[in-house]
Write a protein that holds these residues in place. Structure first.
Motif, PDB file in Angstrom:
ATOM      1  N   THR B  48     -14.873  20.782 -28.762  1.00 57.98           N
ATOM      2  CA  THR B  48     -16.064  20.078 -29.237  1.00 57.98           C
ATOM      3  C   THR B  48     -17.157  20.096 -28.179  1.00 57.98           C
ATOM      4  O   THR B  48     -18.335  20.283 -28.488  1.00 57.98           O
ATOM      5  N   ASP B 160     -17.430  22.322 -36.418  1.00 58.84           N
ATOM      6  CA  ASP B 160     -16.382  21.602 -35.693  1.00 58.84           C
ATOM      7  C   ASP B 160     -15.370  21.059 -36.692  1.00 58.84           C
ATOM      8  O   ASP B 160     -15.607  20.046 -37.338  1.00 58.84           O
ATOM      9  N   GLU B 161     -14.230  21.717 -36.795  1.00 55.90           N
ATOM     10  CA  GLU B 161     -13.183  21.345 -37.747  1.00 55.90           C
ATOM     11  C   GLU B 161     -13.765  21.036 -39.128  1.00 55.90           C
ATOM     12  O   GLU B 161     -13.537  19.948 -39.669  1.00 55.90           O
TER      13      GLU B 161
HETATM   14 MG   LIG Z   1     -12.990  18.057 -31.077  1.00 47.27          MG
END
Ligand SMILES: [Mg+2]
Ligand SMILES: Nc1ncnc2c1ncn2[C@@H]1O[C@H](COP(=O)(O)OP(=O)(O)OP(=O)(O)O)[C@@H](O)[C@H]1O
Lengths: 322, 265
Positions: B48, B160-161
């Motif tokens: 991240t 991000d995911e």
């Molecule tokens: Mg993360």
């Protein structure tokens, strides 16, 4: 009480088998709200009957009336009591009966008289509107000053530092505590009442605006900047709408506080308005007027809340569904 | 098309009353335009953090990031971001969410309308333009997030995911959508995931990252994303090549996890 305004019917929880402890499955059933409303009226009516709440004073009165055979008024009774050596102060507050509580019927009659002829130079509607208009003005300025300051506190460390002290210092002061000062400065009636309501609502609005700014998710802000939004655009398009639910909660709380504060303030600091009407009615022993005033205050309070909920459902349909 | 160049990027978080966290240590790579890079690694290895630096939300403590020769210092419309969830604007309709970027840059409603329609179609949400965000399922919301990002026509899409909060079936469908969009738009995509399978299936390049300090441990160039555009995903994921790679990376990550555990106790 407001359950009376909600919709009837089974709802989505009708088929839950376990509801004890499931807070989402518990709601206010309109039928039982109606029962309690009727119960209150019945108790009220009974309280104005001699057999309803017998008291020493009442019995003394009944005995005296029976012995002397004349029909004296409560006022005379109180004067006599005050003059009598064996009558102490507690007796004034001890009794509850036809002389000190207007029955529902009397109140209804009083209501009709108030509507047409009025009391203390104004009709009921005029008194109500005078009070309401004070609240509206107070809230308007409370929101006007409070929201920008609260949002600034949520957005800038410098401004938070600057405003923290006054907010922490003034917020705990009960508005009624500074009413005498306001009356001294601004005189009685509108000038001091409206300013008092600004004082009552502005801190609440500051706190809720600050909290509203605080609830914005960092990812929303970042998404907005990534999409090319400028600072003013982020403020107007993201932070402000995101803070709306908190602002609304603030307005609802401030409105309730303002209403309560105003009526109390009018008791001493105004020549018109519902609070002042009640206070004057007391001086003339117009119990019916007092009760009408109290009921109107309650009804307007409820209606304001219902109105705010309606607005909220309209303006913030996403609330609680995130 | 713009190439991404990351040069010796380091990121240290100063944590009060505790040791500094070295979230990234000397991370360098170059990514040609139009690649799909997936980032994989145990929790806390700086995925991240790296993405936030690329997006311009964080300034690295050392090193530089350049996109097409220009240094990245702040967020901008040339880099779009898709978050895991909750980054859509609930007070706007689906349509308004998608048109947000162009509108911020001064486009009028008549200009955005046809583009929004087309994007809705692309992400499979034709006819949902008037819906409110809270009326959509999680998968549909991520489709809107993708469309909103594409509306700005960024050079790089950072995710991000993005599928982390979705159920397995929806997830597979969305993987297909991401592959399709990547091929059709030719954009550079960087995607963080916790699923080895997803990283292999989507990535035409894959970094396995390691923690303490955060770094790139392995750099793979993979064929599966290209194949995935033609072959059934189920079939591809069951192929021997795929399984071999999956096991290799899984054991690599397991080793790292065990090292972390050993460290911790
Ligand atoms: Mg993360
Ligand atoms: N704001 C912060 N302050 C201090 N430390 C931080 C901060 N953000 C991240 N870290 C630390 O930096 C390291 C890397 O964090 P990062 O969020 O980039 O990891 P990640 O790979 O995205 O993890 P995950 O897979 O759990 O999302 C972690 O050890 C984390 O604790």
């Amino acid at each position: 009480m407001t359950a009376l305004f909600s919709r009837f019917g089974g709802g989505p929880d009708a088929r839950k088998t376990v509801t004890f402890g499931d807070a989402a499955a518990v709601r206010s059933l309109p039928f039982w709200s109606l029962v309690s409303l009727i119960g209150i009226i019945v108790l009220w009516w009974a309280g104005t009957k001699p057999w309803g709440f017998p008291s020493d004073f009442q019995q003394a009165y009944e005995a005296k009336a029976a012995a002397e055979g004349d029909n004296i008024t409560t006022r005379q009774m109180l004067i006599e009591c005050g003059a009598a050596p064996d009558c102490d102060d507690s007796m004034y507050s001890q009794f509850l009966g036809p002389r000190t509580m207007a029955s529902p019927i009397d109140t209804w009659r009083g209501f009709n008289v108030l509507r047409t002829d009025g009391f203390a130079d104004h009709t009921l509607w005029e008194h109500s509107w005078i009070s309401l208009w004070r609240v509206i003005r107070g809230m308007f300025f409370g929101i006007l000053f409070g929201v920008p300051v609260g949002m600034a506190m949520g957005l800038s460390s410098r401004l938070r530092g600057l405003f923290d002290t006054p907010v922490e210092l003034f917020r705990p002061i009960p508005p009624l505590g500074i009413l005498p000062l306001f009356i001294l400065w601004f005189g009685i009636g509108d000038p001091s009442a409206v300013r008092l309501l600004i004082f009552a609502s502005v801190w609440i609005m500051i706190i809720s605006a600050r909290a509203g700014v605080g609830t914005v998710k960092l990812s929303k802000i970042r998404a907005a900047y990534s999409l090319g939004a400028s600072k003013p655009q982020v403020l107007r398009r993201v932070i402000l709408p995101n803070a709306l639910p908190e602002l609304f909660t603030g307005i609802r709380v401030a409105l309730g506080v303002s209403w309560g504060t105003l009526v109390a303030a009018e008791l001493v600091g105004a020549e018109a308005g519902l609070g002042s009407m009640i206070f004057r009615a007391r001086n003339f022993f117009r119990l019916d007027v007092m009760l009408v005033g109290i009921i109107v205050i309650a009804v307007i309070g409820v209606l304001m809340d219902v109105f705010m909920r309606f607005l909220e459902a309209r303006l913030i349909p996403w609330r609680g569904k995130g | 098309m713009k190439e991404l160049k990351v040069s010796s990027v380091g990121m240290v978080y100063n944590v009060p009353k505790s040791d500094d966290v070295i979230a990234l240590n000397d991370v360098s790579f170059e990514l040609e335009a139009g690649r799909l890079l997936t980032l994989l690694g145990p929790s806390g290895c700086g995925k991240t953090t790296l993405l936030n630096i690329l997006a311009g939300f964080l300034a690295p403590t050392s090193g530089t990031v350049e996109l097409g020769g220009q240094q990245i210092t702040k967020p901008g419309p040339d880099r779009g971001m898709v978050f895991q969830q909750g980054a859509l604007f609930e007070w706007l309709s689906v349509e308004q969410n998608i048109a947000f970027g162009p509108k911020m840059n001064g486009a009028s409603k008549s200009e955005t309308k046809p583009m929004v329609e087309e994007l809705l179609h692309t992400v499979g949400l034709a006819g949902f333009g008037d819906k409110q965000i809270y009326e959509l399922s999680g998968g549909m919301q991520q489709r809107v997030a993708l469309a909103r990002c594409l509306a700005n026509d960024p050079d790089v899409i950072l995710m991000d995911e993005p599928l982390g909060a979705l159920d397995a079936l929806t997830r597979e469908k969305m993987q297909g959508l991401i592959l399709k969009l990547w091929q059709e738009t030719g954009k550079t995509v960087i995607l963080v995931t916790h699923s080895v399978e997803e990283a292999l299936y989507l990535g035409d390049r894959l970094f396995v990252m390691a923690p303490r300090p955060g770094r790139i441990e392995r750099d793979y160039n993979l064929p599966f994303a290209e194949i995935g555009l033609k072959v059934e995903p189920r079939e591809l994921k069951a192929s021997p090549d795929f399984i071999e790679r999956r096991e290799e990376i899984l054991s690599l990550i397991w080793e790292m996890e065990e090292q972390i555990m050993g460290h911790g106790s």
